[in-house]
Design an enzyme around this catalytic site. Sequence first.
Site, short mmCIF file in Angstrom:
data_model
loop_
_atom_site.label_atom_id
_atom_site.label_comp_id
_atom_site.label_asym_id
_atom_site.label_seq_id
_atom_site.Cartn_x
_atom_site.Cartn_y
_atom_site.Cartn_z
N HIS A 173 55.61 11.44 111.24
CA HIS A 173 55.87 12.15 112.50
C HIS A 173 56.33 11.21 113.62
O HIS A 173 56.57 11.65 114.74
CB HIS A 173 54.59 12.89 112.92
CG HIS A 173 54.82 14.00 113.90
ND1 HIS A 173 54.29 13.99 115.17
CD2 HIS A 173 55.53 15.16 113.79
CE1 HIS A 173 54.65 15.10 115.80
NE2 HIS A 173 55.40 15.82 114.99
N LYS A 175 58.56 9.04 116.09
CA LYS A 175 59.92 9.16 116.62
C LYS A 175 60.24 7.92 117.45
O LYS A 175 59.77 7.77 118.58
CB LYS A 175 60.06 10.42 117.51
CG LYS A 175 59.95 11.74 116.73
CD LYS A 175 58.52 12.19 116.65
CE LYS A 175 58.34 13.39 115.75
NZ LYS A 175 58.57 14.65 116.40
N ASP A 180 69.76 -2.62 118.49
CA ASP A 180 69.67 -4.03 118.88
C ASP A 180 68.33 -4.26 119.60
O ASP A 180 67.30 -4.12 118.97
CB ASP A 180 70.88 -4.45 119.71
CG ASP A 180 72.18 -4.42 118.90
OD1 ASP A 180 72.09 -4.43 117.64
OD2 ASP A 180 73.26 -4.35 119.49
#
Length: 513
Positions: A173, A175, A180
């Site tokens: 889950h 995110k 870079d």
Amino acid sequence: RSSWLLLAPLLTPPVPVITAPPCSLCPEGAHRFQWIRNLVPEFGISSSHVRVLSSPAEFYELLKVQIKAAKQRVVMASLYLGTGLLEQELVYCLEETLEKSLQAKGSPDLRVSILLDYTRGSRGRKNSRTMLIPLLQRFPEQVRVSLFHTPNLRGLLRLLIPERFNETIGLQHIKVYLFDDNVILSGANLSDLYFTNRQDRYVLLRDSPEIADFFTELVDAIGDVSLQLQQDDTVQMMEGMVHPYQGDKVAYCEIANRRVMEVINSARTRQELLHAKTFHSSQPGSSLLSQQGSQAPGSLKPEPDTWIYPLIQMKPFGIQIDEMVTETLLTEAERDARIYLTTGYFNLTQAYMDLILGTRAEYRILLASPEVNGFFGAKGVAGAIPAAYVYIERQFYSEVCCLQQQERVQLQEYSRAGWTFHAKGLWLYLAGSDLPCLTLIGSPNFGYRSVHRDLEAQVAIVTENKALQQQLHQEQEQLYLCSGVVSTSTFEQPSRYVKLWVKLVTPLIKNFF
């Protein structure tokens, strides 16, 4: 009905491990939250490197710009990648950037690593896997796609439980989107709704190589214990790695724990050494220029006024850092402090509810009205989930009223025509302050599955800078502006009617959504 019966072996929740807070909030020092660095690495940065985004469209445009500008690495961790035109455009951006890297002189430097959940990413004939296979086929040496499969979905349960329902057992889950040395922390997935009309939260940390390195290593660690997507749409584990659902569960979880904790502990050691070096170089008789080598004075990094703490929660692997920090923040919040807590899915753990009801700070809890719940209008059993959330909300509100805490603990429902609500996090205002000094932002929803079932990550951002505090305050105000205060009359509205079967089933299934 049979779908729910298949979950029977998991319906009894495990007894939570109660861990004593690592320390109380100390009022001395640069800021009072330095105790968090006893658990995780502390990254000191300038507030000028932090930008708070406010809209899905802004988030989507930033993703595209960052992908196109990337030279060394693109690392994206999400629940899934959608299959619409907007998602396809992201894939085209990746393809274009990889192509440019391939055509550059010498060997291509750009590496792309994508981590998704196996069950959610495999749903349907056209899915996250089919979206990404062309990249794997075209750039096999530069692209890696890892699909995390929870070790708790195995054996007969895995064979019998239908698609979509299998996602209730446990998910990847997290995110995190990094390019870079730029990192975007969010609760948003890579899907068209999250780019258009599903409200979430998003923070960009610019030019933050140490933070980018940390999250790259974290995603690599989870990727190493995940299934690797192949060019022919098959999956396989890395050589020598225990399989998540065919191999020994205890051995798999021990290896995963070791890999993730190595990342956390090595980063913590690196940051402690960096702090020590910075401290000694700032003592009388030491030259800051010697620390920076031959850099000109104008290129010296500004003194940090903002601190980033990555908080990881992976209960299947025995890692409970986010839970410990969140509970300590709720426990130690002083009288007259204000905590604004938001979740798209109001289903707090019993421990969090007890702390909110039993401590001294003021709480303003923002949650989704049924109409902006992500499951509103869904087909089948899923269509009853908003009603289940209403039932959970009403039970909590009744408890608040029973304890006569309505002034101190206030519920507010987000409502916005044509939108859904997915924002989660926390803002902490110290007593007497009009601006927050701390926010939590990332993937956890403060619910049972966030704490016990899924892989989660968020960051605590602590800042002394007034301009950044103002950004965070405006973010909070903008979200709460679209809300109404919950009262007894709220639950008398026809849209809040909850059928008897939903009331009966909710206590059994609330740990799965």
